[in-house]
Design a protein around this motif. Structure first.
Motif, PDB file in Angstrom:
ATOM      1  N   HIS A  67      33.142   1.273  -5.790  1.00  0.00           N
ATOM      2  CA  HIS A  67      33.260  -0.190  -5.735  1.00  0.00           C
ATOM      3  C   HIS A  67      32.118  -0.803  -6.534  1.00  0.00           C
ATOM      4  CE1 HIS A  67      36.339  -0.724  -2.544  1.00  0.00           C
ATOM      5  NE2 HIS A  67      36.007   0.540  -2.302  1.00  0.00           N
ATOM      6  N   CYS A  68      32.404  -1.876  -7.265  1.00  0.00           N
ATOM      7  CA  CYS A  68      31.329  -2.515  -8.021  1.00  0.00           C
ATOM      8  C   CYS A  68      31.564  -4.022  -8.099  1.00  0.00           C
ATOM      9  CB  CYS A  68      31.221  -1.927  -9.424  1.00  0.00           C
ATOM     10  SG  CYS A  68      29.684  -2.444 -10.208  1.00  0.00           S
ATOM     11  N   ARG A  69      30.500  -4.761  -7.831  1.00  0.00           N
ATOM     12  CA  ARG A  69      30.618  -6.232  -7.865  1.00  0.00           C
ATOM     13  C   ARG A  69      30.391  -6.779  -9.264  1.00  0.00           C
ATOM     14  NH1 ARG A  69      25.063  -8.822  -6.783  1.00  0.00           N
ATOM     15  NH2 ARG A  69      23.651  -7.033  -6.944  1.00  0.00           N
ATOM     16  N   ARG A  70      30.038  -5.915 -10.213  1.00  0.00           N
ATOM     17  CA  ARG A  70      29.692  -6.361 -11.567  1.00  0.00           C
ATOM     18  C   ARG A  70      30.873  -6.195 -12.514  1.00  0.00           C
ATOM     19  NH1 ARG A  70      24.767  -8.985 -10.912  1.00  0.00           N
ATOM     20  NH2 ARG A  70      23.163  -7.539 -10.198  1.00  0.00           N
ATOM     21  N   ASP A  71      30.674  -6.671 -13.738  1.00  0.00           N
ATOM     22  CA  ASP A  71      31.772  -6.647 -14.698  1.00  0.00           C
ATOM     23  C   ASP A  71      31.309  -6.202 -16.092  1.00  0.00           C
ATOM     24  OD1 ASP A  71      34.481  -6.874 -14.506  1.00  0.00           O
ATOM     25  OD2 ASP A  71      34.568  -9.018 -14.937  1.00  0.00           O
ATOM     26  N   CYS A  72      30.440  -5.224 -16.131  1.00  0.00           N
ATOM     27  CA  CYS A  72      29.901  -4.746 -17.418  1.00  0.00           C
ATOM     28  C   CYS A  72      31.070  -4.415 -18.360  1.00  0.00           C
ATOM     29  CB  CYS A  72      29.051  -3.503 -17.213  1.00  0.00           C
ATOM     30  SG  CYS A  72      27.753  -3.730 -15.991  1.00  0.00           S
ATOM     31  N   LEU A  73      30.936  -4.859 -19.600  1.00  0.00           N
ATOM     32  CA  LEU A  73      32.066  -4.758 -20.530  1.00  0.00           C
ATOM     33  C   LEU A  73      32.465  -3.312 -20.851  1.00  0.00           C
ATOM     34  CD1 LEU A  73      31.941  -7.803 -20.878  1.00  0.00           C
ATOM     35  CD2 LEU A  73      31.895  -7.484 -23.348  1.00  0.00           C
ATOM     36  N   TYR A  74      31.533  -2.378 -20.661  1.00  0.00           N
ATOM     37  CA  TYR A  74      31.789  -0.989 -21.083  1.00  0.00           C
ATOM     38  C   TYR A  74      32.267  -0.100 -19.930  1.00  0.00           C
ATOM     39  CZ  TYR A  74      27.050  -1.205 -19.235  1.00  0.00           C
ATOM     40  OH  TYR A  74      25.966  -1.486 -18.453  1.00  0.00           O
ATOM     41  N   CYS A  75      32.118  -0.549 -18.694  1.00  0.00           N
ATOM     42  CA  CYS A  75      32.200   0.386 -17.564  1.00  0.00           C
ATOM     43  C   CYS A  75      33.560   0.343 -16.859  1.00  0.00           C
ATOM     44  CB  CYS A  75      31.090   0.074 -16.571  1.00  0.00           C
ATOM     45  SG  CYS A  75      31.047   1.242 -15.202  1.00  0.00           S
ATOM     46  N   GLY A  76      34.126   1.504 -16.636  1.00  0.00           N
ATOM     47  CA  GLY A  76      35.423   1.613 -15.975  1.00  0.00           C
ATOM     48  C   GLY A  76      35.397   1.195 -14.510  1.00  0.00           C
ATOM     49  N   LEU A  77      34.214   1.108 -13.911  1.00  0.00           N
ATOM     50  CA  LEU A  77      34.130   0.692 -12.505  1.00  0.00           C
ATOM     51  C   LEU A  77      34.088  -0.826 -12.368  1.00  0.00           C
ATOM     52  CD1 LEU A  77      31.541   3.149 -10.855  1.00  0.00           C
ATOM     53  CD2 LEU A  77      33.922   3.543 -11.472  1.00  0.00           C
ATOM     54  N   ARG A  78      34.066  -1.546 -13.484  1.00  0.00           N
ATOM     55  CA  ARG A  78      33.922  -3.018 -13.437  1.00  0.00           C
ATOM     56  C   ARG A  78      34.972  -3.630 -12.523  1.00  0.00           C
ATOM     57  NH1 ARG A  78      36.525  -6.058 -17.645  1.00  0.00           N
ATOM     58  NH2 ARG A  78      34.542  -7.065 -18.074  1.00  0.00           N
ATOM     59  N   LYS A  79      34.570  -4.719 -11.893  1.00  0.00           N
ATOM     60  CA  LYS A  79      35.460  -5.293 -10.859  1.00  0.00           C
ATOM     61  C   LYS A  79      36.794  -5.748 -11.426  1.00  0.00           C
ATOM     62  CE  LYS A  79      33.563  -9.950 -11.062  1.00  0.00           C
ATOM     63  NZ  LYS A  79      32.575 -10.858 -10.567  1.00  0.00           N
ATOM     64  N   GLY A 114      28.606   2.489  -7.765  1.00  0.00           N
ATOM     65  CA  GLY A 114      28.691   1.178  -8.382  1.00  0.00           C
ATOM     66  C   GLY A 114      27.847   0.224  -7.546  1.00  0.00           C
ATOM     67  N   GLU A 115      27.717  -1.014  -7.968  1.00  0.00           N
ATOM     68  CA  GLU A 115      26.949  -1.974  -7.141  1.00  0.00           C
ATOM     69  C   GLU A 115      27.848  -2.444  -6.009  1.00  0.00           C
ATOM     70  OE1 GLU A 115      24.488  -4.989  -8.682  1.00  0.00           O
ATOM     71  OE2 GLU A 115      23.431  -3.648 -10.031  1.00  0.00           O
ATOM     72  N   ASP A 116      27.837  -1.662  -4.942  1.00  0.00           N
ATOM     73  CA  ASP A 116      28.736  -1.880  -3.815  1.00  0.00           C
ATOM     74  C   ASP A 116      28.034  -2.741  -2.767  1.00  0.00           C
ATOM     75  OD1 ASP A 116      30.323  -1.726  -1.593  1.00  0.00           O
ATOM     76  OD2 ASP A 116      30.675   0.442  -1.734  1.00  0.00           O
TER      77      ASP A 116
END
Ligand code: 5AD
Ligand code: FES
Length: 366
Positions: A67-79, A114-116
């Protein structure tokens, strides 16, 4: 004087003084000459041998939540990646996995996520305390950004190290890649972690769209200035479910060059041969271990979860078990004529400061 001997002069200076200017680092990273690249890699390997020896530190990596609260443009875990099936491991599952990794020889456990938002500092502190009570391992956390008070709580609970890659020191690029994050806060987190008493790791992705050689040189100078304990350096790999899906990946050669020059300029650093390097090219991690790296982080995440921790696609070892990965890296280390470290693998800087405190004088560890 020929360009070739100019390159040699820069390498020689780096080896003797452990310092180069921004322009000199760029010259090293820009070379296309195979003889010069060979010299760079051999110098880094020699420096690694001389400063931190033949031991490779094995860290068991447990990815406890995607789970991740962020939305980094490169990362598949992005919200915004709604296609990803999300998971969280329970405390009991985590402790059981730590036990397995420790029984297979890992002396450090890296707990990554992720930033959970559910991973509050009090839950993390409780988990760290329980692991420390039950298993004899060092703990590295890699859970993203928190407040200074949160970091202190995690440290007090017994965590030893914290990894928080700064990703790029280029402010404009950082802001473009991290629409919901704050550049200053990222750097402050590294300071807070140091103040809390952690051994601290930062690091970068190589080959990010829009990244320049100059900014990579700045990254290396920044990591030196910060007196870090560790630095994770891996190639950018485009993920199909992110806005950067069409971008080109970072190359093995440039990533190895960055690792090599980082080893030469910051000789005591713990540098992992990252999974991302092994993903862009078969044998990439072995190459990294020959160009300055001295850490490897085999995946100890239970099989049912690791496929879901898709920060980038086609990650190696996605179908393997913790047993496979830990045994595999041991074989890799031995095949390179190196040894698996048997201690906790604290940073050389940390050991030096501990020895200084103990002996009341400067100890010659590094
Ligand atoms: N390619 C390579 N590395 C990535 N990371 C996240 N997304 C990618 C990607 N697409 C790295 C970042 C982050 C770490 C957990 O994974 O450096 O800090
Ligand atoms: Fe999770 Fe960047 S998408 S921290």
């Amino acid at each position: 004087m020929s360009a070739h001997s100019e390159f040699q002069k820069i390498l020689y200076k780096a080896e003797v003084e452990n310092s180069l200017s921004r322009g000199e680092i760029c010259a090293v990273l820009e070379t296309r000459n195979p003889v010069e690249i060979d010299n760079l890699f051999n110098t880094a390997d020699r420096m690694r041998q001389r400063w931190v020896g033949d031991e490779v530190h094995v860290r068991g990596l447990i990815e406890i939540s995607n789970h991740c609260r962020r939305d980094c443009l490169y990362c598949g875990l992005r919200k915004s990646n709604l296609k990803l099936e999300r998971y969280r491991m329970t405390d009991d599952e985590i402790i059981e996995t730590v036990r397995t990794a420790a029984s297979l020889g890992a002396r450090t456990i890296v707990i990554q996520s992720g930033e959970d938002p559910r991973l509050t500092s009090s839950r993390v502190a409780g988990l760290v305390g329980q692991i420390k009570d039950e298993v004899d391992v060092a703990i590295t956390l890699s859970l993203g950004e928190y407040s200074p008070g949160d970091f202190i709580a995690m440290k007090r609970a017994g965590a030893d190290r914290y990894l928080l890659k700064h990703e790029t020191i280029d402010r404009g690029l950082y802001n473009r890649l991290h629409p919901d994050m704050d550049y200053e806060n990222r750097i402050c987190c590294l300071e807070w972690l140091k103040e809390a008493g952690f051994q601290v790791g930062a690091g970068i992705m190589v080959g990010l769209p829009g990244q320049t050689i100059e900014s990579i040189a700045d990254d290396i100078l920044f990591m030196k200035f910060m007196e870090l304990d560790m630095a994770g350096i891996g190639p950018f790999i485009p993920h199909p479910e992110t806005p950067l899906c069409g971008a080109e990946a970072g190359t093995l050669e440039m990533t190895l060059k960055v690792i090599a020059i980082t080893r030469i300029i910051i000789p005591c650093l713990l540098i992992p041969a990252t999974t991302a390097i092994g993903t862009i090219e078969f044998g990439g991690r072995e190459c990294a271990l020959r160009c300055g790296a001295n850490v490897i982080m085999p995946n100890a995440t239970p099989q049912k979860y690791r496929k879901l921790y898709q920060i980038y696609p086609n990650r190696i070892c996605a179908d393997d078990s913790p047993e496979n990965c830990l045994i595999c890296v041991e074989g890799m280390i031995k095949s390179l004529g190196r040894n698996v470290a048997t201690d906790f693998g604290h940073s050389y800087q940390f050991k030096k400061s501990m020895a200084t405190i103990r002996d009341g004088k400067k100890a010659g560890v590094c």
